[in-house]
Design a protein around this motif. Structure first.
Motif, PDB file in Angstrom:
ATOM      1  N   ILE A 446       0.859  -1.185   0.000  1.00 28.98           N
ATOM      2  CA  ILE A 446       0.000   0.000   0.000  1.00 28.98           C
ATOM      3  C   ILE A 446       0.894   1.234   0.000  1.00 28.98           C
ATOM      4  O   ILE A 446       1.728   1.409   0.893  1.00 28.98           O
ATOM      5  N   SER A 447       0.729   2.086  -0.991  1.00 25.76           N
ATOM      6  CA  SER A 447       1.606   3.236  -1.165  1.00 25.76           C
ATOM      7  C   SER A 447       1.178   4.410  -0.293  1.00 25.76           C
ATOM      8  O   SER A 447       0.028   4.492   0.164  1.00 25.76           O
ATOM      9  N   GLU A 450      -1.874   6.160  -1.700  1.00 23.88           N
ATOM     10  CA  GLU A 450      -3.170   5.565  -1.369  1.00 23.88           C
ATOM     11  C   GLU A 450      -3.663   6.029  -0.002  1.00 23.88           C
ATOM     12  O   GLU A 450      -4.847   6.335   0.173  1.00 23.88           O
ATOM     13  N   TYR A 451      -2.755   6.095   0.960  1.00 24.43           N
ATOM     14  CA  TYR A 451      -3.154   6.604   2.282  1.00 24.43           C
ATOM     15  C   TYR A 451      -3.573   8.066   2.192  1.00 24.43           C
ATOM     16  O   TYR A 451      -4.572   8.481   2.787  1.00 24.43           O
ATOM     17  N   ASN A 452      -2.832   8.858   1.419  1.00 18.24           N
ATOM     18  CA  ASN A 452      -3.175  10.276   1.285  1.00 18.24           C
ATOM     19  C   ASN A 452      -4.554  10.453   0.639  1.00 18.24           C
ATOM     20  O   ASN A 452      -5.313  11.349   1.014  1.00 18.24           O
ATOM     21  N   TRP A 453      -4.849   9.607  -0.336  1.00 18.95           N
ATOM     22  CA  TRP A 453      -6.112   9.763  -1.077  1.00 18.95           C
ATOM     23  C   TRP A 453      -7.319   9.192  -0.317  1.00 18.95           C
ATOM     24  O   TRP A 453      -8.384   9.789  -0.321  1.00 18.95           O
ATOM     25  N   TYR A 454      -7.115   8.048   0.327  1.00 13.66           N
ATOM     26  CA  TYR A 454      -8.296   7.284   0.764  1.00 13.66           C
ATOM     27  C   TYR A 454      -8.473   7.165   2.280  1.00 13.66           C
ATOM     28  O   TYR A 454      -9.585   6.875   2.738  1.00 13.66           O
ATOM     29  N   LEU A 455      -7.424   7.340   3.058  1.00 10.50           N
ATOM     30  CA  LEU A 455      -7.506   7.032   4.482  1.00 10.50           C
ATOM     31  C   LEU A 455      -8.630   7.796   5.182  1.00 10.50           C
ATOM     32  O   LEU A 455      -9.397   7.218   5.962  1.00 10.50           O
ATOM     33  N   HIS A 456      -8.818   9.073   4.867  1.00  7.69           N
ATOM     34  CA  HIS A 456      -9.829   9.885   5.548  1.00  7.69           C
ATOM     35  C   HIS A 456     -10.918  10.397   4.612  1.00  7.69           C
ATOM     36  O   HIS A 456     -11.721  11.255   5.020  1.00  7.69           O
ATOM     37  N   THR A 457     -10.940   9.899   3.386  1.00 14.46           N
ATOM     38  CA  THR A 457     -11.886  10.466   2.426  1.00 14.46           C
ATOM     39  C   THR A 457     -13.019   9.531   2.041  1.00 14.46           C
ATOM     40  O   THR A 457     -14.073   9.986   1.602  1.00 14.46           O
ATOM     41  N   VAL A 458     -12.829   8.253   2.141  1.00 10.83           N
ATOM     42  CA  VAL A 458     -13.870   7.313   1.652  1.00 10.83           C
ATOM     43  C   VAL A 458     -14.595   6.661   2.822  1.00 10.83           C
ATOM     44  O   VAL A 458     -14.169   6.732   3.966  1.00 10.83           O
TER      45      VAL A 458
END
Length: 458
Positions: A446-447, A450-458
């Motif tokens: 997991i890059s 991916e954490y920047n995009w999805y961790l708190h947004t989805v």
């Protein structure tokens, strides 16, 4: 192809040891599937034994992934008891290592079965099998590489590379400045030591030029009438560059795309072919009228997609492509045109050759060369006509058509009947198994993005 007679090999060892009484150790080197150099270090007194009887290394050396772990699905690991094969010296590769504080030499090796026959999974043997098809036609292959690399700082920033500080100005380079002589001066001691070290090791490097990104350079190798030797030189040159740079408190990378937004590192190869009389079969006043040249290009066009896994063997390899970086993604060709995949330089009638411009510096030179020569032989044998040559900007005229990721490239290679005629299907199975293993590990990670995009947004 059995190893050379012992008497010839021992004469080489005797002459070297007599000329270099100061040498204490010898590094025995062999390039794995990824072009990573592995081997053993021996003391001076053991060199004769190596020339007489070879050394043992496990067959699994050619089933290692990029991290040096055995890929068991290749069948070369525990399935065969991780058994040894025997490695013999490659003649005329014994040379001093100029970067070593303790006087040390190096010697390239190649792997054989116990009965002396070549080991099929050694990439050098993969190439030799393709070259033998040209030998049967009475043709001599001439080849040369152009190798690009970055000098980088020994300290990275959050795991990412950065350009090194200039030993002269103390500044980090920021601009592109292609061919700028002043940038050569900024790193002159390191770059000159590379050229001088190459000369000492018998590597025919004749020039270093500044390339298209901060602290990026290219080393040009002379043409030699032996593609195996050309690949040996490329492998040894990479090792030399890495060690000389480290001697100058810098590091290097041959990673295909180390910096987003900057040019990647390429490994261009130039090929010409001589007939029995020593004449260049591509030579022609008008290259467009040379049937042999056209057929060679036609074969390269037809096999390029199936060759991509050898030309671009890593996940990162495919980040290098883009029009602004002169990396073609279609099997285009043209005269004196650096926007195409297959460039035909027209310096003079006698010097007509093919420059293959697709591969990255992360490619194994032996496998790159084998796939390129397979395409040429296929074209010559079957009289394959190429498409129309491209004039002007190929990126604006030719639609991308080559695989754009490693998984697709492996599928095309695995399905190619043409490549299986030139490169053993057993070897292709091993190569694909190794690369699919790497790909699976990459895809399970997991890059940060991916954490920047999805961790708190989805």
């Amino acid at each position: 192809m059995s190893p050379p007679p012992r008497a010839i090999q021992l004469n080489e060892a005797n002459a070297f040891l007599k000329e270099h009484p100061e040498v204490l150790y010898i590094d025995l080197l062999i390039a794995d599937m990824n072009g990573v150099v592995r081997g053993k270090r021996i003391e001076r007194a053991s060199l004769h034994k190596v020339y007489e009887a070879g050394i043992n290394l496990p067959a699994s050396l050619f089933a290692l992934d990029i991290n040096g772990s055995t890929v068991e699905s290749t069948g070369l690991g525990m399935d065969i008891g991780d058994s040894d094969r025997i490695c013999f010296p490659i003649p005329n590769t014994l040379a001093r290592e100029p970067w070593q504080r303790r006087p040390t030499a190096q010697l390239l090796m190649t792997m054989h079965e116990r009965d002396g026959s070549p080991f099929f999974a050694d990439p050098r043997e993969v190439l030799r099998q393709v070259v033998s098809k040209f030998d049967e036609l009475g043709l001599t292959l001439c080849a040369a590489f152009e190798l690009e690399f970055y000098l980088i700082d020994q300290e990275n920033v959050n795991g990412r590379p950065q350009p090194p500080r200039s030993p002269i100005s103390g500044k980090r380079p920021q601009s592109t400045q292609v061919y700028l002589i002043d940038d050569l001066d900024e790193y002159v001691d390191c770059l000159q030591d590379i050229l001088e070290g190459a000369k000492e090791q018998g590597i025919p490097a004749d020039a270093i030029v500044k390339e298209s990104a901060p602290a990026q350079f290219e080393v040009n190798l002379h043409h030699v009438a032996d593609p195996l030797k050309a690949c040996d030189y490329a492998v040894l040159l990479k090792r030399l560059i890495k060690n000389i740079a480290y001697d100058h408190e810098m590091d290097t990378t041959f990673m295909a795309k180390p910096y987003p937004g900057q040019a990647g590192n390429g490994l261009h190869v130039h090929i010409s072919i001589l007939d029995k009389q020593g004449r260049n079969i591509f030579a022609c006043e008008n290259p467009l009228e040379s049937q042999t040249l056209r057929h060679a290009i036609g074969g390269l066009q037809e096999t390029m997609a199936a060759s991509m896994a050898f030309l671009c063997p890593n996940v990162n390899s495919y980040r290098r492509f883009g029009a602004q970086f002169y990396v073609p993604n279609a099997p285009s060709w043209g005269l004196d045109n650096r926007t195409v995949a297959l460039r035909v330089p027209t310096d003079s009638d006698d010097a007509v050759r093919i420059e293959h411009r697709v591969a990255g510096a992360d490619a194994n030179p032996y496998l790159l060369m084998a796939s390129v020569l397979a395409g040429i032989h296929h074209g010559l044998l079957n009289h394959i006509e190429p498409g129309e040559p491209t004039e002007g900007n190929a990126y604006e005229q030719v639609e991308p058509s080559l695989p754009t990721n490693l998984r697709d490239a492996l599928r095309v290679l695995d399905d190619s009947e043409i490549m299986a005629r030139y490169i053993s299907p057993d070897y292709i199975d091993i190569f694909v198994a190794c690369k699919e293993s790497e790909l699976a590990e990459f895809e399970h990670s997991i890059s940060d993005l991916e954490y920047n995009w999805y961790l708190h947004t989805v």
